[in-house]
Write an enzyme that holds these catalytic residues in place. Sequence first.
Site, PDB file in Angstrom:
ATOM      1  N   HIS A 270      -7.822 -14.318  31.316  1.00 30.32           N
ATOM      2  CA  HIS A 270      -7.301 -13.688  32.534  1.00 30.32           C
ATOM      3  C   HIS A 270      -8.193 -13.893  33.757  1.00 30.32           C
ATOM      4  O   HIS A 270      -7.793 -13.574  34.860  1.00 30.32           O
ATOM      5  CB  HIS A 270      -7.088 -12.194  32.318  1.00 30.32           C
ATOM      6  CG  HIS A 270      -8.377 -11.414  32.273  1.00 30.32           C
ATOM      7  ND1 HIS A 270      -9.176 -11.382  31.170  1.00 30.32           N
ATOM      8  CD2 HIS A 270      -8.993 -10.665  33.205  1.00 30.32           C
ATOM      9  CE1 HIS A 270     -10.236 -10.631  31.427  1.00 30.32           C
ATOM     10  NE2 HIS A 270     -10.159 -10.186  32.651  1.00 30.32           N
TER      11      HIS A 270
HETATM   12  C1  UD1 Z   1      -8.822  -6.590  36.531  1.00 30.04           C
HETATM   13  C2  UD1 Z   1     -10.336  -6.471  36.730  1.00 30.04           C
HETATM   14  C3  UD1 Z   1     -11.059  -7.259  35.637  1.00 30.04           C
HETATM   15  C4  UD1 Z   1     -10.584  -6.842  34.253  1.00 30.04           C
HETATM   16  C5  UD1 Z   1      -9.067  -7.006  34.203  1.00 30.04           C
HETATM   17  C6  UD1 Z   1      -8.510  -6.610  32.855  1.00 30.04           C
HETATM   18  C7  UD1 Z   1     -11.203  -6.313  39.020  1.00 30.04           C
HETATM   19  C8  UD1 Z   1     -11.918  -7.044  40.060  1.00 30.04           C
HETATM   20  N1  UD1 Z   1     -10.773  -7.039  37.991  1.00 30.04           N
HETATM   21  O1  UD1 Z   1      -8.445  -7.921  36.753  1.00 30.04           O
HETATM   22  O2  UD1 Z   1     -12.451  -7.004  35.727  1.00 30.04           O
HETATM   23  O3  UD1 Z   1     -11.212  -7.635  33.283  1.00 30.04           O
HETATM   24  O4  UD1 Z   1      -8.497  -6.167  35.216  1.00 30.04           O
HETATM   25  O5  UD1 Z   1      -7.141  -6.726  32.852  1.00 30.04           O
HETATM   26  O6  UD1 Z   1     -11.040  -5.119  39.110  1.00 30.04           O
HETATM   27  N2  UD1 Z   1      -0.452  -6.942  37.285  1.00 30.04           N
HETATM   28  C9  UD1 Z   1       0.687  -6.521  36.678  1.00 30.04           C
HETATM   29  N3  UD1 Z   1       0.696  -5.268  36.139  1.00 30.04           N
HETATM   30  C10 UD1 Z   1      -0.376  -4.430  36.205  1.00 30.04           C
HETATM   31  C11 UD1 Z   1      -1.534  -4.879  36.850  1.00 30.04           C
HETATM   32  C12 UD1 Z   1      -1.565  -6.136  37.372  1.00 30.04           C
HETATM   33  O7  UD1 Z   1       1.670  -7.230  36.586  1.00 30.04           O
HETATM   34  O8  UD1 Z   1      -0.289  -3.303  35.689  1.00 30.04           O
HETATM   35  C13 UD1 Z   1      -0.492  -8.298  37.827  1.00 30.04           C
HETATM   36  C14 UD1 Z   1      -0.329  -8.338  39.327  1.00 30.04           C
HETATM   37  O9  UD1 Z   1       0.522  -9.388  39.629  1.00 30.04           O
HETATM   38  C15 UD1 Z   1      -1.711  -8.657  39.821  1.00 30.04           C
HETATM   39  C16 UD1 Z   1      -2.343  -9.427  38.646  1.00 30.04           C
HETATM   40  O10 UD1 Z   1      -1.722  -8.904  37.476  1.00 30.04           O
HETATM   41  O11 UD1 Z   1      -1.698  -9.383  40.979  1.00 30.04           O
HETATM   42  C17 UD1 Z   1      -3.820  -9.248  38.532  1.00 30.04           C
HETATM   43  O12 UD1 Z   1      -4.155  -7.865  38.490  1.00 30.04           O
HETATM   44  P1  UD1 Z   1      -5.445  -7.289  39.239  1.00 30.04           P
HETATM   45  O13 UD1 Z   1      -5.477  -5.814  39.099  1.00 30.04           O
HETATM   46  O14 UD1 Z   1      -5.542  -7.834  40.625  1.00 30.04           O
HETATM   47  O15 UD1 Z   1      -6.697  -7.896  38.481  1.00 30.04           O
HETATM   48  P2  UD1 Z   1      -6.902  -8.351  36.968  1.00 30.04           P
HETATM   49  O16 UD1 Z   1      -6.843  -9.827  36.923  1.00 30.04           O
HETATM   50  O17 UD1 Z   1      -6.017  -7.587  36.040  1.00 30.04           O
END
Ligand code: UD1
Length: 434
Positions: A270
């Site tokens: 991820h």
């Molecule tokens: C975040 C954390 C990372 C952790 C990871 C575990 C930071 C900087 N990063 O990264 O340290 O290892 O979580 O998962 O805080 N999305 C969904 N549903 C959700 C949440 C996110 O679909 O419930 C999608 C969204 O499109 C979003 C993408 O996933 O843009 C990434 O999510 P984001 O919260 O920005 O960061 P992670 O990559 O999950």
Amino acid sequence: MKIVSVVGARPNFMKIAPFIRAIHNYNINPNIGFTSPSYPHSLSPSSDKEQITHLLVHTGQHYDDRMSKSFFEELEIPEADINLGVGSGTHAEQVGQTMIEFEKVLKAEKPDWVVIVGDVNAILACSVTAKKEHIKCCHIEAGLRSGDMTMPEEINRLVADRISDLLLTPDLISSENLRKEGVPEEKIKFVGNIMIDTLEANREKAGGFKIIDIISKNLLNYKMATGKTSPQPSRSSTGTGSSNGEIIGSKSEIWNLEFEINDFAVMTLHRPSNVDTKEILEPIVRFITDEVCAERTLIWTIHPRTRKMLETFSLFKNLPDQKNLILLEPLSYLEMLRLNMEARIMLTDSGGLQEECTVLGTPCLTLRWNTERPVTLREHGGASVLVGNNIERIRKEYYAALENPGKPVRPELWDGKTAERCLMAILDFEDESK
Ligand code: UD1
């Protein structure tokens, strides 16, 4: 005493669960559980019998049921008292919005302590907000350093550790990192790894899960190809032991799956550094489909970010039909733990899985060039090898790890009792500053 603890994203939930339980136990009996001889400091349990008022704040960074709610349910975390509803967005949006909303909470609640865990965006936003409100801040899992300033989590850790009052470290290397940065000794307490509290508390329960049921419940191949929900698995298999499981329905309609329960690899990816660039993601996908899946089943649990990027790069469309590749939606805590307990090998860029592999003894290829968790590396007795995203290196270490899985050593104080040491450190800090 009033404590506000903060969670935001998936890896926070398994770290806060034991801490909340420690507070609950303390409130029932302030001396209960605080007699652990493994506590490494000369501090004694607090004689202050005052109850602790605890509020849980969820920033809302992760909001999907699979990324958040399932963890609350399985780990019996009480529902968050306040949800800031921050959601997805750029890092500036997430951090800025969290600060705006969290400031309101602090002004209204006026806690004595804000407790943050791990390294996600919440810890940057909430530590800065707490300190600007002159509230003490405690960071659980402090002192981890990858040295990689392109990693958002590294910036979060550096800021939070620089301004927090109490830094609770999971290992001695992390304590040493803080000393090198000039952090005063009285702020640093080595308490062990709180996530291992959750692992130990749930190991037996996870052992009752059947691999075949986990697959059937979360199968993405089938949903993607048919638009329908998962088929029910055939009950010809118990899903444990050495028997083969067969998924009827998906098998007849889509692809043939002969699933050898005793020999499968698990992959999770991820990190932006692995999934946000086609030039990096495509060769990894090709390696697993062409080489790993040629020999054994690979179970790939797909993070929302990774799915989005695979679709963006047109890498997703052929995956559902790939022989020996099982694509799963994000799993619950217990489901992932169960897979890890049985996996022949783990390929991951998750820091938490590196740690869990070290305790469970699963050989782990860490698809990163650096780690903030060196105690999990083989040279320190752990289960993990850094392989970056260079395919030559991944291939070499993949076969080496299969041939020689090694026997990892459990790091000091990863004993399932870290949460009570965390709470004790806060109580001691209060006593000492009176
Ligand atoms: C975040 C954390 C990372 C952790 C990871 C575990 C930071 C900087 N990063 O990264 O340290 O290892 O979580 O998962 O805080 N999305 C969904 N549903 C959700 C949440 C996110 O679909 O419930 C999608 C969204 O499109 C979003 C993408 O996933 O843009 C990434 O999510 P984001 O919260 O920005 O960061 P992670 O990559 O999950």
